[in-house]
Design an enzyme around this catalytic site. Structure first.
Site, PDB file in Angstrom:
ATOM      1  N   SER A  71      40.874  54.684   2.656  1.00  0.00           N
ATOM      2  CA  SER A  71      40.583  55.985   3.280  1.00  0.00           C
ATOM      3  C   SER A  71      39.622  56.855   2.491  1.00  0.00           C
ATOM      4  CB  SER A  71      41.876  56.753   3.506  1.00  0.00           C
ATOM      5  OG  SER A  71      42.543  56.235   4.633  1.00  0.00           O
ATOM      6  N   LYS A  74      36.396  57.720   4.109  1.00  0.00           N
ATOM      7  CA  LYS A  74      36.266  58.618   5.268  1.00  0.00           C
ATOM      8  C   LYS A  74      35.322  59.814   5.034  1.00  0.00           C
ATOM      9  CE  LYS A  74      40.848  57.354   7.009  1.00  0.00           C
ATOM     10  NZ  LYS A  74      42.281  57.715   7.040  1.00  0.00           N
ATOM     11  N   TYR A 196      34.853  50.657  11.054  1.00  0.00           N
ATOM     12  CA  TYR A 196      35.903  51.338  10.278  1.00  0.00           C
ATOM     13  C   TYR A 196      36.643  50.350   9.380  1.00  0.00           C
ATOM     14  CZ  TYR A 196      40.306  53.564   9.113  1.00  0.00           C
ATOM     15  OH  TYR A 196      41.408  54.016   8.417  1.00  0.00           O
ATOM     16  N   TYR A 248      46.153  64.586   3.440  1.00  0.00           N
ATOM     17  CA  TYR A 248      47.090  64.546   4.589  1.00  0.00           C
ATOM     18  C   TYR A 248      48.209  65.569   4.465  1.00  0.00           C
ATOM     19  CZ  TYR A 248      44.770  60.027   4.624  1.00  0.00           C
ATOM     20  OH  TYR A 248      43.840  59.049   4.578  1.00  0.00           O
ATOM     21  N   VAL A 266      44.898  53.815   0.433  1.00  0.00           N
ATOM     22  CA  VAL A 266      46.077  52.957   0.214  1.00  0.00           C
ATOM     23  C   VAL A 266      45.770  51.785  -0.726  1.00  0.00           C
ATOM     24  CG1 VAL A 266      47.323  53.522   2.314  1.00  0.00           C
ATOM     25  CG2 VAL A 266      45.556  51.738   2.373  1.00  0.00           C
TER      26      VAL A 266
HETATM   27  O1  DON Z   1      43.394  52.417   8.362  1.00  0.00           O
HETATM   28  C1  DON Z   1      44.174  52.199   7.453  1.00  0.00           C
HETATM   29  O2  DON Z   1      45.343  52.241   7.619  1.00  0.00           O
HETATM   30  C2  DON Z   1      43.602  51.888   6.135  1.00  0.00           C
HETATM   31  N1  DON Z   1      42.386  51.198   6.227  1.00  0.00           N
HETATM   32  C3  DON Z   1      43.284  53.166   5.338  1.00  0.00           C
HETATM   33  C4  DON Z   1      44.441  54.025   5.194  1.00  0.00           C
HETATM   34  C5  DON Z   1      44.450  54.816   3.930  1.00  0.00           C
HETATM   35  O3  DON Z   1      43.791  54.517   2.991  1.00  0.00           O
HETATM   36  C6  DON Z   1      45.332  55.993   3.881  1.00  0.00           C
HETATM   37  N2  DON Z   1      45.243  56.707   2.668  1.00  0.00           N
HETATM   38  N3  DON Z   1      46.030  57.153   1.925  1.00  0.00           N
END
Ligand code: DON
Length: 628
Positions: A71, A74, A196, A248, A266
């Site tokens: 993420s 983003k 994405y 978040y 993540v």
């Molecule tokens: O879309 C997802 O779930 C992962 N590619 C990215 C989510 C993520 O990194 C959330 N961050 N804390």
């Protein structure tokens, strides 16, 4: 000193090493497993990297261990969407409101279906669809090459994580279809969704992330490579959504405890930005319930608290903007003035105020300047603003500066502006807006000395001294004061008359010193060439003044160059002839030495007064020296 020894000697480096040791033992949290490939991460991996906007980086631990950006991608894709589509078009598709929900929540605005912000997956997928490109590969190529500019090296995709995410990304797939349903996506959702998935699977390391953060802190210019990754006008929007939405449903606490725009992923990364100063990256795979790296959050909290990095608690810069102020009675240019001129400048020099500014000129800084300038602007001949130590002037400050010049114009007070090489944008702005007769109210100069001389000429013209250089007879020359007719005649017999055209190099630094010069007409400047290539003016002399006198006082070589500014007439006295005076006319020699001493003591007195004046200048912060 070897790089490692040097780095280890740096206080920041040893502090980070101590911090790493302090949190290496914090073993809470779980490695992400909902993307199966991520479950392979080693929970002991832990790296901290801090990169400054001056291009320096400090790192400790597993800072070169690759992991996927997830993420943290983003805000950077959001920046690309802003750059490619413009703010209005992006705002039409994606909001900027924090939801307080988890990153994968299907948070769409009732009615419009617009994702609340670009930091949640829904907003990020929408942002991916707004990146320019004729195909999804095109788009992704643009994402990857831009990310590489931020990171300062070529980045690649971790194929196994990409496939793992693509094959299990059903929730994101449903989000993408919802977005298609609301026409936020206007094409088959699989396209932007794949962009994405790939952007989340870009492999980075802690050092690359810190470079990306420092690039944002530096207004979009990578301080480690000097390459621009994003237009500066997009950075503010990116940092704003990072500050409000980047963490978040932990965003509120994050701003409270850490106080830096940030983004977590993540994969175990956290990136934080202190605008104008530095970028931070922490890597540690174990995540808390909100999907943020446990060690990452703890380290950022501690860094912010111990290094005072909270962007709402950093010191007020504006007080530091005015480095000093003085007037022309106290401090002068390097133009050596006659006694009459010095007297006039002493009497009327207070009617010219000089303000030395420094640092980044933002609204709060220029507000302090305008207050002080206007406060002291009654009955002034001129105001001099020295921007040579100003690192940046933002648009708001440039507008206020224009208003200040216009206000002072209304008081018949012209402004002399000393600018540095980096102020061309401000000068262009002022030139574009100061048209017609108003142009006369602003004069810009490349250095303070030239500006001071211009102000002096204005004072002298306004208060009585005829402008332009004069020609004098030998008897009127400073060096001849006190000589009787016989002595003068004897001296004249030893002198040689010389005329030099403008531009002539009369004395060259390093040459043997064989004669001194009595200037009776025209203007010459004493200069030295600096290692960086600039020419530094030491003094400008006119009729009645002497140069090359050190020749007869010591056997040294010439200490500076002397060049003719305006065609000059001189008498020269050879060293041997001067020395011969000791035998032939010691009385004449004595008078010459006394006059030289007097001039030297006058110069020393003036410089002492200036140093005293500058030392007593009301500094905004701490002590200071004579401006170069
Ligand atoms: O879309 C997802 O779930 C992962 N590619 C990215 C989510 C993520 O990194 C959330 N961050 N804390």
């Amino acid at each position: 000193m070897p790089a490692t020894a040097f780095a280890a000697a740096l206080p920041i480096q040893s502090y980070l090493e101590e911090l790493h040791t302090r949190f290496a033992g914090l073993n809470d949290g779980e490695v992400a497993t909902y993307i199966p490939e991520l479950a392979k991460a080693d929970p002991r991996w832990f790296g901290i990297c801090v990169a400054t906007t001056d291009g320096r980086a400090y790192e400790v631990g597993d800072t070169r261990q690759p992991f996927t950006i997830q993420s943290i991608s983003k805000p950077f894709v959001y920046g690309l969407a802003l750059e490619d589509r413009g703010r209005e078009a992006v705002l039409a598709k994606i909001g900027v409101e924090p939801t307080g929900d988890a990153f994968n929540s299907i948070s769409l605005e009732p009615g419009t279906g617009r994702p609340f912000n670009p930091m949640i997956n829904a907003g990020a997928i929408a942002a991916a669809s707004l990146v320019a490109g004729h195909s999804n590969d095109d788009r992704f190529y643009r994402v990857l090459s831009t990310f590489s500019l931020y990171a300062g090296r070529a980045l690649t995709v971790d194929q196994s994580v990409y496939e793992s995410e693509r094959d299990t990304g059903h929730r994101n797939r449903s989000i993408a279809h919802m977005l298609r349903n609301f026409d936020i996506l206007t094409e088959k959702p699989e396209g932007p969704l794949d962009v994405y998935f790939r952007q989340c699977s870009i492999a980075v390391d802690c050092h690359a992330l810190a470079a990306m953060a420092a690039t944002l802190a530096n207004g979009g210019l990578n301080p480690l490579t000097g390459e621009r990754a994003v237009r500066s006008d997009c950075v503010g929007d990116m940092l704003s959504v990072m500050a409000t939405c980047g963490m978040y449903d932990y965003a509120g606490e994050w701003v409270y405890w850490v106080g830096m725009p940030a983004k977590s992923g993540v994969g175990g990364g956290i990136l934080a930005v202190l605008p104008g100063q530095l970028g931070i990256a922490v890597f540690s795979p174990p995540l808390d319930a909100r999907g943020n790296s446990v060690r990452g959050v703890a380290v950022c909290k501690e860094l912010s608290r111990e290094l005072n990095l909270h962007f709402l608690r950093t010191p007020r810069p504006s007080r530091a903007t005015v480095r000093g102020q003085y007037d022309l009675a106290a401090v002068r240019s390097k133009r050596v003035r006659s006694a009459a001129e010095r007297e006039l400048l002493h009497r009327f020099g207070t009617r010219t105020r000089v303000y030395e500014l420094q640092g980044d000129l933002t609204f709060s800084g220029i507000e302090t300047v305008t207050w002080r300038v206007i406060e002291g602007s009654t009955d002034l001949d001129c105001t001099l603003l020295d921007l040579s130590r100003v690192t940046d002037v933002d648009d708001a400050a440039a507008r206020v500066l224009l208003d200040l010049v216009t206000t002072l114009a209304g008081r018949a007070t012209p402004v002399a502006l000393v600018h540095g090489a980096r102020h061309s944008r401000v000068l262009r702005f002022l030139a574009e807006h100061l048209t017609g007769e108003r142009q006369a109210w602003l004069r810009s100069f490349p250095d303070l000395d030239a500006a001071l001389e211009w102000c002096e000429e204005r004072v002298l013209t306004a208060h009585g001294s005829p402008n332009g250089t004069t020609t004098i007879r030998l008897a009127e020359h400073q060096l001849c004061h006190g000589l009787d007719a016989d002595g003068l005649a004897h001296l004249e017999g030893l002198l040689e008359r010389r005329h030099f055209a403008a531009g002539t190099l009369v004395v060259r630094r390093g040459d043997p010193a064989t004669e001194l010069y009595l200037l009776t007409g025209g203007k010459v400047s004493v200069t030295i060439d600096l290692p960086q290539g600039q020419r530094q003016r030491v003094a400008t002399l006119s009729a009645g003044m002497t140069f090359g006198e050190l020749a007869i006082l010591s056997d040294a070589v010439r200490s500076a160059d002397v060049r003719v500014d305006e065609a000059a007439d001189c008498y020269t006295l050879a060293v041997d002839a001067f020395r011969e005076l000791a035998r032939t006319r010691p009385d004449v020699k004595l008078v010459l030495l006394e006059n030289l001493l007097r001039t030297a003591s006058q110069t020393a007195t003036r410089l002492t007064q200036e140093i005293a004046a500058l030392a007593s200048v009301e500094p905004a912060h701490g002590g200071r020296g004579r401006p170069s």
